[in-house]
Design a protein around this motif. Structure first.
Motif, PDB file in Angstrom:
ATOM      1  N   VAL A  71       0.729  -1.379  -0.067  1.00 49.26           N
ATOM      2  CA  VAL A  71      -0.045   0.128   0.026  1.00 49.26           C
ATOM      3  C   VAL A  71       0.756   1.214   0.016  1.00 49.26           C
ATOM      4  CG1 VAL A  71      -1.608   1.231   1.362  1.00 49.26           C
ATOM      5  CG2 VAL A  71      -1.969  -1.161   1.163  1.00 49.26           C
ATOM      6  N   GLY A  72       0.638   2.203  -0.852  1.00 46.56           N
ATOM      7  CA  GLY A  72       1.212   3.329  -0.874  1.00 46.56           C
ATOM      8  C   GLY A  72       0.438   4.516  -1.162  1.00 46.56           C
ATOM      9  N   GLY A  73       0.633   5.632  -1.944  1.00 48.10           N
ATOM     10  CA  GLY A  73      -0.042   6.840  -2.272  1.00 48.10           C
ATOM     11  C   GLY A  73       0.508   7.494  -3.495  1.00 48.10           C
ATOM     12  N   HIS A  74      -0.619   8.185  -4.079  1.00 44.51           N
ATOM     13  CA  HIS A  74      -0.178   8.796  -5.323  1.00 44.51           C
ATOM     14  C   HIS A  74      -0.936  10.361  -5.373  1.00 44.51           C
ATOM     15  CE1 HIS A  74      -4.316   7.244  -6.395  1.00 44.51           C
ATOM     16  NE2 HIS A  74      -4.637   8.161  -7.164  1.00 44.51           N
ATOM     17  N   LEU A  75      -0.452  11.197  -6.323  1.00 48.01           N
ATOM     18  CA  LEU A  75      -0.847  12.375  -6.431  1.00 48.01           C
ATOM     19  C   LEU A  75      -0.769  12.664  -7.893  1.00 48.01           C
ATOM     20  CD1 LEU A  75      -1.508  15.476  -5.445  1.00 48.01           C
ATOM     21  CD2 LEU A  75       1.042  15.685  -5.777  1.00 48.01           C
ATOM     22  N   ARG A  76      -1.951  13.449  -8.334  1.00 46.39           N
ATOM     23  CA  ARG A  76      -1.962  13.390  -9.989  1.00 46.39           C
ATOM     24  C   ARG A  76      -2.416  14.567 -10.177  1.00 46.39           C
ATOM     25  NH1 ARG A  76      -4.819   9.614 -12.676  1.00 46.39           N
ATOM     26  NH2 ARG A  76      -5.041   8.125 -11.058  1.00 46.39           N
ATOM     27  N   GLY A  77      -1.999  15.396 -11.496  1.00 46.16           N
ATOM     28  CA  GLY A  77      -2.592  16.669 -11.883  1.00 46.16           C
ATOM     29  C   GLY A  77      -2.680  16.624 -13.404  1.00 46.16           C
ATOM     30  N   ALA A  78      -3.625  17.207 -13.749  1.00 43.71           N
ATOM     31  CA  ALA A  78      -3.993  16.756 -15.373  1.00 43.71           C
ATOM     32  C   ALA A  78      -4.769  18.001 -15.891  1.00 43.71           C
ATOM     33  CB  ALA A  78      -4.681  15.602 -15.618  1.00 43.71           C
ATOM     34  N   LEU A  79      -4.930  18.087 -17.284  1.00 43.57           N
ATOM     35  CA  LEU A  79      -5.727  18.854 -17.925  1.00 43.57           C
ATOM     36  C   LEU A  79      -6.624  17.842 -18.745  1.00 43.57           C
ATOM     37  CD1 LEU A  79      -3.719  21.552 -19.638  1.00 43.57           C
ATOM     38  CD2 LEU A  79      -5.175  21.917 -17.425  1.00 43.57           C
ATOM     39  N   SER A  80      -7.899  18.257 -18.965  1.00 46.70           N
ATOM     40  CA  SER A  80      -8.957  17.225 -19.747  1.00 46.70           C
ATOM     41  C   SER A  80      -9.381  18.121 -20.768  1.00 46.70           C
ATOM     42  CB  SER A  80      -9.906  16.716 -18.884  1.00 46.70           C
ATOM     43  OG  SER A  80     -10.911  17.720 -18.406  1.00 46.70           O
ATOM     44  N   PHE A  81      -9.453  17.663 -21.979  1.00 40.54           N
ATOM     45  CA  PHE A  81     -10.028  18.219 -23.259  1.00 40.54           C
ATOM     46  C   PHE A  81     -11.464  17.603 -23.552  1.00 40.54           C
ATOM     47  CE2 PHE A  81      -5.651  19.154 -23.042  1.00 40.54           C
ATOM     48  CZ  PHE A  81      -5.495  20.367 -23.126  1.00 40.54           C
ATOM     49  N   GLU A  82     -12.466  18.140 -23.131  1.00 37.67           N
ATOM     50  CA  GLU A  82     -13.640  17.365 -23.230  1.00 37.67           C
ATOM     51  C   GLU A  82     -14.632  17.858 -24.322  1.00 37.67           C
ATOM     52  OE1 GLU A  82     -17.266  18.276 -20.377  1.00 37.67           O
ATOM     53  OE2 GLU A  82     -15.651  17.300 -19.243  1.00 37.67           O
ATOM     54  N   TYR A  83     -15.199  16.976 -25.213  1.00 34.76           N
ATOM     55  CA  TYR A  83     -15.853  17.082 -26.328  1.00 34.76           C
ATOM     56  C   TYR A  83     -17.327  16.497 -26.148  1.00 34.76           C
ATOM     57  CZ  TYR A  83     -18.119  17.409 -30.784  1.00 34.76           C
ATOM     58  OH  TYR A  83     -18.829  17.710 -31.832  1.00 34.76           O
ATOM     59  N   GLY A  84     -18.475  17.173 -26.063  1.00 34.40           N
ATOM     60  CA  GLY A  84     -19.852  16.545 -25.937  1.00 34.40           C
ATOM     61  C   GLY A  84     -20.851  17.408 -26.703  1.00 34.40           C
ATOM     62  N   ARG A  85     -20.927  16.926 -27.885  1.00 32.38           N
ATOM     63  CA  ARG A  85     -21.995  17.332 -28.787  1.00 32.38           C
ATOM     64  C   ARG A  85     -23.413  17.726 -28.226  1.00 32.38           C
ATOM     65  NH1 ARG A  85     -21.774  18.897 -33.974  1.00 32.38           N
ATOM     66  NH2 ARG A  85     -23.969  19.190 -35.135  1.00 32.38           N
ATOM     67  N   TYR A  86     -23.692  16.411 -27.462  1.00 27.64           N
ATOM     68  CA  TYR A  86     -25.091  16.719 -26.776  1.00 27.64           C
ATOM     69  C   TYR A  86     -24.872  16.608 -25.353  1.00 27.64           C
ATOM     70  CZ  TYR A  86     -25.786  14.247 -31.242  1.00 27.64           C
ATOM     71  OH  TYR A  86     -25.854  14.084 -32.723  1.00 27.64           O
ATOM     72  N   ARG A  87     -25.966  16.887 -24.608  1.00 29.30           N
ATOM     73  CA  ARG A  87     -26.012  17.541 -23.378  1.00 29.30           C
ATOM     74  C   ARG A  87     -25.763  16.208 -22.312  1.00 29.30           C
ATOM     75  NH1 ARG A  87     -27.589  22.844 -21.713  1.00 29.30           N
ATOM     76  NH2 ARG A  87     -28.584  24.017 -23.727  1.00 29.30           N
ATOM     77  N   ASP A  88     -26.253  14.967 -22.844  1.00 26.17           N
ATOM     78  CA  ASP A  88     -26.198  14.067 -21.932  1.00 26.17           C
ATOM     79  C   ASP A  88     -25.000  13.042 -22.357  1.00 26.17           C
ATOM     80  OD1 ASP A  88     -27.130  13.204 -24.449  1.00 26.17           O
ATOM     81  OD2 ASP A  88     -28.850  11.801 -23.654  1.00 26.17           O
ATOM     82  N   ALA A  89     -24.275  13.305 -23.144  1.00 29.40           N
ATOM     83  CA  ALA A  89     -22.992  12.640 -23.736  1.00 29.40           C
ATOM     84  C   ALA A  89     -21.701  13.292 -23.452  1.00 29.40           C
ATOM     85  CB  ALA A  89     -23.234  12.122 -24.892  1.00 29.40           C
ATOM     86  N   VAL A  90     -20.503  12.783 -23.389  1.00 28.32           N
ATOM     87  CA  VAL A  90     -19.240  13.264 -23.193  1.00 28.32           C
ATOM     88  C   VAL A  90     -18.378  12.510 -23.636  1.00 28.32           C
ATOM     89  CG1 VAL A  90     -18.865  12.604 -20.873  1.00 28.32           C
ATOM     90  CG2 VAL A  90     -17.736  14.662 -21.573  1.00 28.32           C
ATOM     91  N   ALA A  91     -17.140  13.115 -24.243  1.00 26.84           N
ATOM     92  CA  ALA A  91     -16.015  12.283 -24.856  1.00 26.84           C
ATOM     93  C   ALA A  91     -14.673  13.196 -24.494  1.00 26.84           C
ATOM     94  CB  ALA A  91     -16.156  11.779 -26.062  1.00 26.84           C
ATOM     95  N   GLY A  92     -13.844  12.707 -24.337  1.00 26.93           N
ATOM     96  CA  GLY A  92     -12.604  13.599 -24.289  1.00 26.93           C
ATOM     97  C   GLY A  92     -11.134  12.849 -24.089  1.00 26.93           C
ATOM     98  N   ILE A  93     -10.333  13.602 -23.767  1.00 28.07           N
ATOM     99  CA  ILE A  93      -9.002  13.272 -23.733  1.00 28.07           C
ATOM    100  C   ILE A  93      -8.319  14.024 -22.340  1.00 28.07           C
ATOM    101  CG2 ILE A  93      -6.491  13.195 -24.353  1.00 28.07           C
ATOM    102  CD1 ILE A  93      -7.399  13.353 -27.045  1.00 28.07           C
ATOM    103  N   GLU A  94      -7.708  13.145 -21.317  1.00 32.79           N
ATOM    104  CA  GLU A  94      -7.071  13.947 -20.043  1.00 32.79           C
ATOM    105  C   GLU A  94      -5.856  13.393 -20.359  1.00 32.79           C
ATOM    106  OE1 GLU A  94      -9.078  13.224 -16.300  1.00 32.79           O
ATOM    107  OE2 GLU A  94      -7.030  12.403 -15.561  1.00 32.79           O
ATOM    108  N   THR A  95      -4.673  14.398 -19.881  1.00 32.61           N
ATOM    109  CA  THR A  95      -3.257  14.214 -19.982  1.00 32.61           C
ATOM    110  C   THR A  95      -2.663  14.984 -18.721  1.00 32.61           C
ATOM    111  OG1 THR A  95      -1.393  14.425 -21.460  1.00 32.61           O
ATOM    112  CG2 THR A  95      -2.941  16.094 -21.494  1.00 32.61           C
ATOM    113  N   GLY A  96      -2.007  14.224 -18.140  1.00 30.45           N
ATOM    114  CA  GLY A  96      -1.066  14.837 -17.099  1.00 30.45           C
ATOM    115  C   GLY A  96       0.095  14.199 -16.522  1.00 30.45           C
ATOM    116  N   PHE A  97       0.454  14.267 -15.138  1.00 32.03           N
ATOM    117  CA  PHE A  97       1.347  13.568 -14.500  1.00 32.03           C
ATOM    118  C   PHE A  97       0.921  12.842 -13.400  1.00 32.03           C
ATOM    119  CE2 PHE A  97       1.039  17.561 -12.191  1.00 32.03           C
ATOM    120  CZ  PHE A  97       1.180  17.066 -11.035  1.00 32.03           C
ATOM    121  N   LEU A  98       1.647  11.935 -12.879  1.00 29.12           N
ATOM    122  CA  LEU A  98       1.300  11.068 -11.813  1.00 29.12           C
ATOM    123  C   LEU A  98       2.468  10.551 -10.935  1.00 29.12           C
ATOM    124  CD1 LEU A  98      -1.762   8.596 -11.050  1.00 29.12           C
ATOM    125  CD2 LEU A  98       0.791   7.822 -10.490  1.00 29.12           C
ATOM    126  N   PHE A  99       2.448  10.783  -9.557  1.00 28.71           N
ATOM    127  CA  PHE A  99       3.599  10.633  -8.713  1.00 28.71           C
ATOM    128  C   PHE A  99       3.103   9.660  -7.889  1.00 28.71           C
ATOM    129  CE2 PHE A  99       5.376  15.028  -9.225  1.00 28.71           C
ATOM    130  CZ  PHE A  99       5.895  15.013 -10.428  1.00 28.71           C
TER     131      PHE A  99
END
Length: 258
Positions: free
Chosen positions: A192-220
């Protein structure tokens, strides 16, 4: 390792500066909850790093909180796959354990740029942390102990499935293949350990009830003690392995809102 830290500090700076950036639209979002799932790629994994799911609750027009969980395989950067030309089998030189990690994460997300209701890309910055449950599962191989006469003819065939240890299995030509991945599942050790992450997500959703996208960042990710993935003759396990696993990742995700 320097590029990991540079990327991480820049991303944290961007997250901090986003607190001073006003979204282009202050309209209340038309949804309160979001659930996504996706495929993870990272610099510590293989072709596909793992899978992830996340649940997000909107707090106001800028802020959301989330919880999520992902499962990934973590590989040692010095892993090298070898091929047995006689059998066609393959194995990773010196690999003694698979390392799988389950990461529950909790954090906050802020809208940096809000897209138009029915088009465009929304940019979010997020910061999260949580425990890391490392699963060290033995890496088994098929090793040929067959007794042979001087001419090479087998006297008594003896092929065994054992956890790979370069000291006990020094001859690569006698490693016929790796055993199926879950052969040593009953001997898995939990760390057992621990982690920290920070990221940006680029989110595209043509309709109000749907979403798709890309998240990119770092994890320690860090553990109290070194986790043994590889072993090598004349090198201590602690010198070859580590307890700190920084990575850069990218997740492709889809989901729905309500």
């Amino acid at each position: 390792m320097r590029h990991f830290y540079t990327f991480g500090f820049c991303l944290l700076a961007l997250l901090g500066s986003s607190l001073r950036v006003q979204a282009q639209s202050n309209d209340e979002p038309s949804y309160r909850k979001e659930f996504t799932y996706g495929i993870n790629f990272n610099t510590r994994g293989g072709l596909i790093g793992g899978v992830a799911v996340r649940s997000t609750r909107v707090l106001d027009e800028k802020w959301s909180r989330f919880w999520g969980i992902e499962g990934v395989e973590v590989k040692h950067p010095k892993e090298q796959r070898l091929l047995n030309g006689a059998t066609g089998g393959s194995f990773v030189a010196g690999k003694s354990n698979y390392m799988f990690v389950i990461r529950p994460s909790f954090g906050m997300q802020r809208v940096v740029f809000r897209k138009a209701p029915e088009s465009g890309v929304q940019i979010n910055a997020l910061l999260g942390a949580g425990p890391s449950v490392g699963l060290l599962m033995p890496y088994y191989i098929y090793y040929d102990y067959t007794l042979r006469e001087n001419g090479g003819r087998a006297v008594q065939e003896d092929i065994r499935s054992e956890q790979y240890d370069p000291t006990l299995h020094p001859r690569a030509e006698l490693i016929l293949d790796r055993a199926p991945i879950f052969t040593g599942a009953g001997e898995t050790n939990v760390k057992v350990g621990g982690h920290l992450r920070g990221a940006l997500s680029f989110e595209y959703g043509r309709y109000r009830d749907a979403v798709a996208g890309i998240e990119t960042g770092f994890l320690f990710e860090v553990y109290p003690k070194n986790l043994m993935i590889l072993r090598a003759p004349n090198i201590s396990d602690s010198a070859l392995n580590t307890n700190f696993f920084p990575s850069v990742y990218l997740t492709l995700y889809i989901g729905h809102r309500s």
